[in-house]
Design an enzyme around this catalytic site. Structure first.
Site, PDB file in Angstrom:
ATOM      1  N   SER A 170       0.714  -1.227   0.092  1.00 52.63           N
ATOM      2  CA  SER A 170       0.069  -0.021  -0.142  1.00 52.63           C
ATOM      3  C   SER A 170       0.990   1.198   0.003  1.00 52.63           C
ATOM      4  CB  SER A 170      -0.832   0.092   1.286  1.00 52.63           C
ATOM      5  OG  SER A 170      -1.635   1.276   1.319  1.00 52.63           O
ATOM      6  N   TYR A 201      -2.088  -0.926  10.435  1.00 51.63           N
ATOM      7  CA  TYR A 201      -2.029  -1.309   9.141  1.00 51.63           C
ATOM      8  C   TYR A 201      -0.826  -0.795   8.398  1.00 51.63           C
ATOM      9  CZ  TYR A 201      -3.830  -1.144   4.411  1.00 51.63           C
ATOM     10  OH  TYR A 201      -3.872  -1.428   2.856  1.00 51.63           O
TER      11      TYR A 201
HETATM   12  N1  LIG Z   1      -9.011  -0.560  -1.575  1.00 55.16           N
HETATM   13  C1  LIG Z   1      -7.778   0.293  -1.366  1.00 55.16           C
HETATM   14  O1  LIG Z   1      -7.965   1.422  -1.295  1.00 55.16           O
HETATM   15  C2  LIG Z   1      -6.352  -0.317  -0.851  1.00 55.16           C
HETATM   16  C3  LIG Z   1      -5.296   0.480  -0.940  1.00 55.16           C
HETATM   17  C4  LIG Z   1      -4.124   0.155  -0.787  1.00 55.16           C
HETATM   18  C5  LIG Z   1      -4.201  -1.386  -0.237  1.00 55.16           C
HETATM   19  N2  LIG Z   1      -5.135  -2.222  -0.318  1.00 55.16           N
HETATM   20  C6  LIG Z   1      -4.889  -3.699  -0.125  1.00 55.16           C
HETATM   21  O2  LIG Z   1      -5.313  -4.531  -1.103  1.00 55.16           O
HETATM   22  C7  LIG Z   1      -5.951  -5.728  -0.532  1.00 55.16           C
HETATM   23  C8  LIG Z   1      -7.155  -5.863  -0.958  1.00 55.16           C
HETATM   24  O3  LIG Z   1      -8.116  -4.837  -0.433  1.00 55.16           O
HETATM   25  P1  LIG Z   1      -9.656  -4.744  -0.832  1.00 55.16           P
HETATM   26  O4  LIG Z   1     -10.116  -3.366  -0.674  1.00 55.16           O
HETATM   27  O5  LIG Z   1      -9.905  -5.392  -2.176  1.00 55.16           O
HETATM   28  O6  LIG Z   1     -10.150  -5.586   0.341  1.00 55.16           O
HETATM   29  P2  LIG Z   1     -11.331  -6.482   0.359  1.00 55.16           P
HETATM   30  O7  LIG Z   1     -11.778  -6.456   1.671  1.00 55.16           O
HETATM   31  O8  LIG Z   1     -12.510  -6.236  -0.596  1.00 55.16           O
HETATM   32  O9  LIG Z   1     -10.760  -7.830  -0.084  1.00 55.16           O
HETATM   33  C9  LIG Z   1      -9.870  -8.804   0.838  1.00 55.16           C
HETATM   34  C10 LIG Z   1     -10.255 -10.100   0.560  1.00 55.16           C
HETATM   35  O10 LIG Z   1      -9.442 -10.879   1.294  1.00 55.16           O
HETATM   36  C11 LIG Z   1      -9.980 -11.698   2.026  1.00 55.16           C
HETATM   37  N3  LIG Z   1      -9.242 -12.266   3.285  1.00 55.16           N
HETATM   38  C12 LIG Z   1      -9.199 -11.255   4.251  1.00 55.16           C
HETATM   39  N4  LIG Z   1      -8.466 -11.919   5.364  1.00 55.16           N
HETATM   40  C13 LIG Z   1      -8.108 -13.273   4.856  1.00 55.16           C
HETATM   41  C14 LIG Z   1      -7.321 -14.344   5.442  1.00 55.16           C
HETATM   42  N5  LIG Z   1      -6.774 -14.096   6.473  1.00 55.16           N
HETATM   43  N6  LIG Z   1      -7.379 -15.401   4.595  1.00 55.16           N
HETATM   44  C15 LIG Z   1      -7.742 -15.322   3.485  1.00 55.16           C
HETATM   45  N7  LIG Z   1      -8.604 -14.461   2.802  1.00 55.16           N
HETATM   46  C16 LIG Z   1      -8.631 -13.327   3.548  1.00 55.16           C
HETATM   47  C17 LIG Z   1     -11.462 -11.276   2.134  1.00 55.16           C
HETATM   48  O11 LIG Z   1     -12.285 -11.880   2.565  1.00 55.16           O
HETATM   49  C18 LIG Z   1     -11.437 -10.482   0.878  1.00 55.16           C
HETATM   50  O12 LIG Z   1     -11.980 -11.345  -0.119  1.00 55.16           O
HETATM   51  C19 LIG Z   1      -5.715  -5.659   1.181  1.00 55.16           C
HETATM   52  O13 LIG Z   1      -4.310  -6.388   1.196  1.00 55.16           O
HETATM   53  C20 LIG Z   1      -5.427  -4.038   1.110  1.00 55.16           C
HETATM   54  O14 LIG Z   1      -4.782  -3.829   2.188  1.00 55.16           O
HETATM   55  C21 LIG Z   1      -6.243  -1.815  -0.466  1.00 55.16           C
END
Ligand SMILES: NC(=O)c1ccc[n+]([C@@H]2O[C@H](COP(=O)([O-])OP(=O)(O)OC[C@H]3O[C@@H](n4cnc5c(N)ncnc54)[C@H](O)[C@@H]3O)[C@@H](O)[C@H]2O)c1
Length: 256
Positions: free
Chosen positions: A138, A152
């Site tokens: 991130s 985080y």
């Molecule tokens: N959305 C953003 O703006 C953003 C920005 C920077 C980084 N990220 C990173 O991107 C990644 C995905 O983010 P997102 O917004 O798509 O989130 P999201 O919550 O929509 O998707 C995350 C997925 O991971 C699964 N998950 C969570 N913990 C788990 C575990 N212990 N084992 C297996 N599966 C698990 C959840 O069920 C979900 O399907 C994350 O690592 C997040 O930190 C997101």
């Protein structure tokens, strides 16, 4: 669609929705055979059916689950070309309200999950003499932060350190290790997590004028998983619409 991952075998963790699902879709479009992992069974099975992928129920914070997911891929396809550890959680919590258990839960999924995925994938990839290990980091942590994201930010900065260490250690095995640093990406989770006002303000703060899409992030993963990135290791690609660039909030003002 140019077959950039034709016949490659990919495991995408945290892929029942959001960025991970977009990665799985993008990899499929480019010819990969994809297995998705999630700890939410119903959503994971539904996503897998929609994408045309296999599904493994696993919690990536547990080493045994990571190993079982990789073993499933090996039993099904005989090899593993790319693993994307994307699962992560971002509970909003001020440091003064964060308990040691809250801290450990974020670290267990976001950071230990990356170690678990890498350790599990290393076994077949070292034997093969090739492989791509990829993580969702991130911009929050490595570069910037906001209140409520102490655990985080620490976990995501930790991923970047781990990427460099793993890339160095695995370089002689023909394995590359890289990551993507998304900015603010309009996933379902972000829409739940943030108010409409926050999203509107964020659009103003991002030089390209919009939040990113999950597919914007998936395209960076596609590059890192493809042959085009064969000489890239130990680094991250920022996908943030220029969010890190401004020196101040007035970057749209021109001098009089
Ligand atoms: N959305 C953003 O703006 C953003 C920005 C920077 C980084 N990220 C990173 O991107 C990644 C995905 O983010 P997102 O917004 O798509 O989130 P999201 O919550 O929509 O998707 C995350 C997925 O991971 C699964 N998950 C969570 N913990 C788990 C575990 N212990 N084992 C297996 N599966 C698990 C959840 O069920 C979900 O399907 C994350 O690592 C997040 O930190 C997101």
């Amino acid at each position: 669609m140019t077959d950039r991952l034709k016949d490659k075998i990919a495991l995408v963790i945290g892929a029942s929705r959001g960025i991970g699902k977009a990665v799985a879709v993008r990899f499929k479009e480019e010819g990969a055979k994809v297995v998705i992992v999630d700890f939410e069974e119903e959503a994971g099975r539904a996503a897998a059916a929609e994408i045309g992928a296999d599904f493994v129920l696993a919690d990536i914070s547990k080493m045994d689950d990571a190993v079982a997911a990789v073993d499933f891929v090996l039993a099904r396809h005989g090899r593993l070309d790319a693993i994307v550890q994307n699962a992560g959680i971002y509970p909003w919590q001020l440091i003064e309200d964060t308990t040691p258990d809250d801290w450990d839960r974020v670290m267990a999924i976001n950071l230990r999950g990356c170690f678990n995925a890498a350790r599990a994938a290393l076994v077949p990839m070292k034997k093969q003499g090739s492989g791509r290990i990829l993580f969702t980091s991130s911009i929050t942590g490595p570069h910037v932060t906001s209140p409520g994201h102490g655990h985080y930010a620490a976990s995501k900065a930790g991923i970047n350190g781990f990427i460099r260490s793993a890339a160095l250690e695995f370089s002689s095995y023909g394995i590359t290790v890289n990551g993507v640093e998304p900015g603010n990406i309009l996933t379902e989770a972000i829409q739940l997590h943030r108010s409409a006002a926050f999203i509107e303000n964020m659009e103003v703060a991002i030089p390209l004028g919009r939040l990113g899409s999950p597919r914007d992030v998936a395209n960076a993963f596609l590059f890192l998983a493809s042959d085009d990135a064969s000489y890239v290791t130990g680094t991250t690609i920022v996908v943030d619409g220029g969010q890190l660039l401004p020196e101040g909030a007035d970057f749209r003002l021109l001098p009089p």
